[in-house]
Design a protein around this motif. Structure first.
Motif, PDB file in Angstrom:
ATOM      1  N   UNK A  51       0.824  -1.209   0.000  1.00 15.16           N
ATOM      2  CA  UNK A  51       0.000   0.000   0.000  1.00 15.16           C
ATOM      3  C   UNK A  51       0.856   1.256   0.000  1.00 15.16           C
ATOM      4  N   UNK A  52       1.866   1.286   0.862  1.00 12.22           N
ATOM      5  CA  UNK A  52       2.694   2.488   0.965  1.00 12.22           C
ATOM      6  C   UNK A  52       3.809   2.523  -0.083  1.00 12.22           C
ATOM      7  N   UNK A  53       3.990   1.430  -0.814  1.00  9.78           N
ATOM      8  CA  UNK A  53       4.983   1.437  -1.888  1.00  9.78           C
ATOM      9  C   UNK A  53       4.627   2.385  -3.014  1.00  9.78           C
ATOM     10  N   UNK A  54       3.340   2.675  -3.202  1.00 13.30           N
ATOM     11  CA  UNK A  54       2.937   3.588  -4.277  1.00 13.30           C
ATOM     12  C   UNK A  54       2.868   5.041  -3.803  1.00 13.30           C
ATOM     13  N   UNK A  55       3.172   5.277  -2.520  1.00 13.33           N
ATOM     14  CA  UNK A  55       3.216   6.640  -1.997  1.00 13.33           C
ATOM     15  C   UNK A  55       4.624   7.207  -2.147  1.00 13.33           C
ATOM     16  N   UNK A  56       4.757   8.530  -2.383  1.00 13.72           N
ATOM     17  CA  UNK A  56       6.105   9.114  -2.523  1.00 13.72           C
ATOM     18  C   UNK A  56       6.890   9.025  -1.222  1.00 13.72           C
ATOM     19  N   UNK A 103       9.350   9.361  -6.469  1.00 16.69           N
ATOM     20  CA  UNK A 103       7.928   9.341  -6.800  1.00 16.69           C
ATOM     21  C   UNK A 103       7.193   8.205  -6.125  1.00 16.69           C
ATOM     22  N   UNK A 104       7.912   7.182  -5.688  1.00 15.71           N
ATOM     23  CA  UNK A 104       7.290   6.041  -5.015  1.00 15.71           C
ATOM     24  C   UNK A 104       8.088   5.682  -3.772  1.00 15.71           C
ATOM     25  N   UNK A 105       7.502   4.814  -2.960  1.00 11.64           N
ATOM     26  CA  UNK A 105       8.080   4.524  -1.656  1.00 11.64           C
ATOM     27  C   UNK A 105       8.770   3.194  -1.531  1.00 11.64           C
ATOM     28  N   UNK A 107       3.513  11.941  -9.197  1.00 14.83           N
ATOM     29  CA  UNK A 107       2.405  11.644 -10.108  1.00 14.83           C
ATOM     30  C   UNK A 107       1.194  11.041  -9.419  1.00 14.83           C
ATOM     31  N   UNK A 108       1.405  10.335  -8.290  1.00 22.53           N
ATOM     32  CA  UNK A 108       0.273   9.713  -7.614  1.00 22.53           C
ATOM     33  C   UNK A 108      -0.721  10.761  -7.128  1.00 22.53           C
ATOM     34  N   UNK A 109      -0.237  11.973  -6.784  1.00 23.60           N
ATOM     35  CA  UNK A 109      -1.149  13.037  -6.357  1.00 23.60           C
ATOM     36  C   UNK A 109      -2.081  13.433  -7.492  1.00 23.60           C
TER      37      UNK A 109
END
Length: 594
Positions: free
Chosen positions: A246-251, A256-258, A492-494
């Motif tokens: 879940x948090x891997x796609x957060x900056x 840009x990713x986690x 980009x996720x934002x």
């Protein structure tokens, strides 16, 4: 047939085998109707929030795109799915031990109770958001009870020559419910966001009373104990993996990713380690929760593996299609951003129609011809549909898009029902709850894994081209270079989440401070329906290419795994526990073979 009756596991009302043949025939349709209602309700609520999130966040007065609020955004979407994935095996095992109907009935009551608590939310701000997340977790617990035991109840109720049809209707209702939820959320949330939870309360009350009055328990041996150690290792391990995904796609930091975040790496590492410990522990447990010897049954192993791969291919599809419609296609065709959540759900209805058409029919045919040709053929058809979707232009003609959605729905429906029937037919009666839960865990976990994979591929595609396009587009329309540089370097996720939530992305990113200092004509262009879709189309298409390619490969591998199940196989055990003619008596589960 069902295995020998022991002391029984309790239940509501009479033993089903005490019914005469006509009553038994009527009972199986009662079981199908009630379990289908329960699964449909649970899966509708798994997606109804996706479309309703903008109205929910406005209702509790919180901005989900503020970095500090990303926790609430992610966990309102995923908490239900994560909890149901973690618990479904344990609750299926409890059904085997203490009665599937008893556990299923409890699930209906728990689900209805937490739906009511979600409806009466009185708080706002972070407290209100946290309340909703916690109550969604409770709702997910009820859903896990329903999902874990419904397939086992149907397998007990229906003779083997009708199980494919029954499980097909139940399975397809569950899958289509996730798409029906999109439309229902879009219709109800603008009226009043609490309605998306309230709608489940009268249905849940009716279903709970109906289940307690009409469903019948099948007695069985009940000498097993709860595997507390296995439950703890499995739950903590799976939660750790899902938190990491879940948090891997957060900056994180300047990325840009986690995926380089210590939290993500630690969660994934600890989660995987605990799952390895769980597998080793279960091999020595006296009454294991996860019946590892079931994997010696080829039909069960092939069906579960293909469920996992199909879920990975399908799980992130909904998000990609919603973003494609809401962020690009619908605004370009005259829809305001605030209208796009509802219309995205409506325009995806051909996908639901395909599920509803193919599922029961393929389940019925699999009763006669076996699961393999339909399940494998469905996955091949899904792979072809992903290839054709990849070839579409971003600004596609809708009739062609609808036709491909219908093809994908028909293919996925053709796979789902026969595959589920093949899995359930292969299980010994005393392990149907645990086996059903294991299969559901693969399917539900695959959706979380798929979301992480699809968003990672999409963000990687956007990160290479979007910043430059965003910077030049903003500067050309009068935005100061310093502001344009800051926005162009946002994760980009934002931007994806802004489009997904039905907000005007540029109005949200620029804010009134910047827009009020621009000429009115320039501000209207930036916040209009054409600027953002034109800006994101090319970078989005690059990311979409990778996502569809991955989905196509996953479906092809699933087709191969499904083919390995062999011909039609149904586990048989005579009423009094003696072996069926021509089959050895399984003195242990390890002796069961396909």
């Amino acid at each position: 047939m069902v295995g020998r009756a022991g002391q029984g596991s309790g239940g509501s009302g009479r033993d089903r085998r005490a019914l005469d043949p006509s009553e038994r025939d009527r009972y199986k349709w009662v079981a199908l109707s009630n379990t289908t209602l329960g699964v449909l309700m649970a899966t509708i609520d798994s997606s109804i929030m996706l479309i309703a999130l903008p109205d929910i966040f406005r209702g509790i007065h919180i901005d989900p795109l503020v970095p500090g609020n990303s926790f609430y955004l992610l966990w309102m979407i995923l908490s239900f799915l994560v909890v149901s994935s973690v618990l479904v095996v344990s609750l299926g095992r409890l059904g085997d031990m203490y009665g599937r109907v008893r556990m299923y009935n409890l699930g209906f009551a728990v689900y209805t109770f937490f739906s009511l608590l979600l409806t009466i939310t009185w708080m706002s701000g972070p407290a209100g958001a946290l309340w909703l997340v916690l109550m969604r977790i409770g709702q997910g617990v009820g859903a896990a009870f329903l999902i874990a035991n419904s397939a086992a109840i149907l397998t007990d109720a229906f003779p083997e020559h009708q199980r494919g049809m029954a499980l097909g209707i139940n399975q397809v209702a569950g899958i289509s419910g996730s798409f029906i939820g999109l439309v229902l959320g879009g219709v109800l949330a603008p009226i009043e966001w609490r309605l998306i939870f309230l709608v489940s309360v009268p249905i849940g009350l009716f279903g709970t009373v109906w289940a307690y009055l009409r469903l019948r328990e099948v007695p069985r041996r009940a000498s097993a104990r709860i595997d507390w150690g296995g439950n703890v290792f499995f739950a903590l391990g799976l939660v750790g993996v899902m938190i990491g995904l879940t948090y891997g796609i957060q900056p994180y930091g300047g990325s840009d990713m986690g995926w380089a975040s210590p939290l993500v790496d630690t969660s994934l590492g600890v989660g995987v380690a605990l799952l390895v410990v769980f597998a080793l522990y279960e091999r020595r447990a006296k009454d294991p929760m996860f019946r590892l010897p079931l994997f010696r049954i080829r039909a069960f192993t092939a069906g579960s593996l293909s469920s996992l791969l199909a879920g990975i291919g399908r799980g992130g599809l909904m998000f990609m299609l919603i973003i494609w419609l809401q962020g690009i296609w619908l605004p370009q065709h005259g829809y305001s951003f605030s209208q796009t959540p509802l219309w995205a759900g409506i325009y995806m209805l051909p996908l639901t129609g395909g599920f509803l058409l193919a599922g029961p029919l393929s389940g019925f045919l699999s009763d006669r011809f076996g699961s393999r040709p339909f399940a494998s053929g469905g996955m091949i058809g899904a792979a072809v549909s992903f290839l054709l979707l990849e070839l579409l232009p971003v600004d596609f003609p809708y009739p062609l898009f609808a036709l491909l959605l219908l093809m994908n729905g028909l293919s996925m429906g053709a796979f789902a029902a026969p595959n589920r029937a093949g899995v359930m037919n292969s299980l010994p009666p005393q392990h149907r709850g645990a086996g059903s839960g294991m299969n559901s865990t693969f399917q539900n976990s695959a959706q979380v894994l798929s979301i992480g994979i699809f968003f990672t591929l999409m963000i990687a595609g956007l990160a290479s081209a979007l910043p430059g396009a965003l910077f030049h587009g903003l500067v050309t329309n009068g935005v100061p270079r310093s502001v344009a540089t800051r926005i162009a370097h946002l994760p980009p996720v934002s931007i994806l989440f802004a489009a997904f939530l039905g907000y005007s992305p540029m109005a949200h990113l620029l804010g009134p401070t910047v827009l009020d200092h621009l000429p009115p004509g320039k501000a209207a262009v930036l916040t209009g329906r054409q600027f953002f879709p034109a800006l994101i189309s090319r970078p989005f298409h690059d990311g979409l290419h990778e996502a569809f390619l991955f989905a196509m490969i996953a479906c092809l591998v699933a087709a191969g795994a499904s083919w390995l199940r062999g011909g039609k196989f149904v586990y048989h055990e005579q009423e009094q526990g003696s072996p069926a003619p021509g089959r050895p008596a399984p003195s242990s589960l390890g002796e069961v073979r396909s």
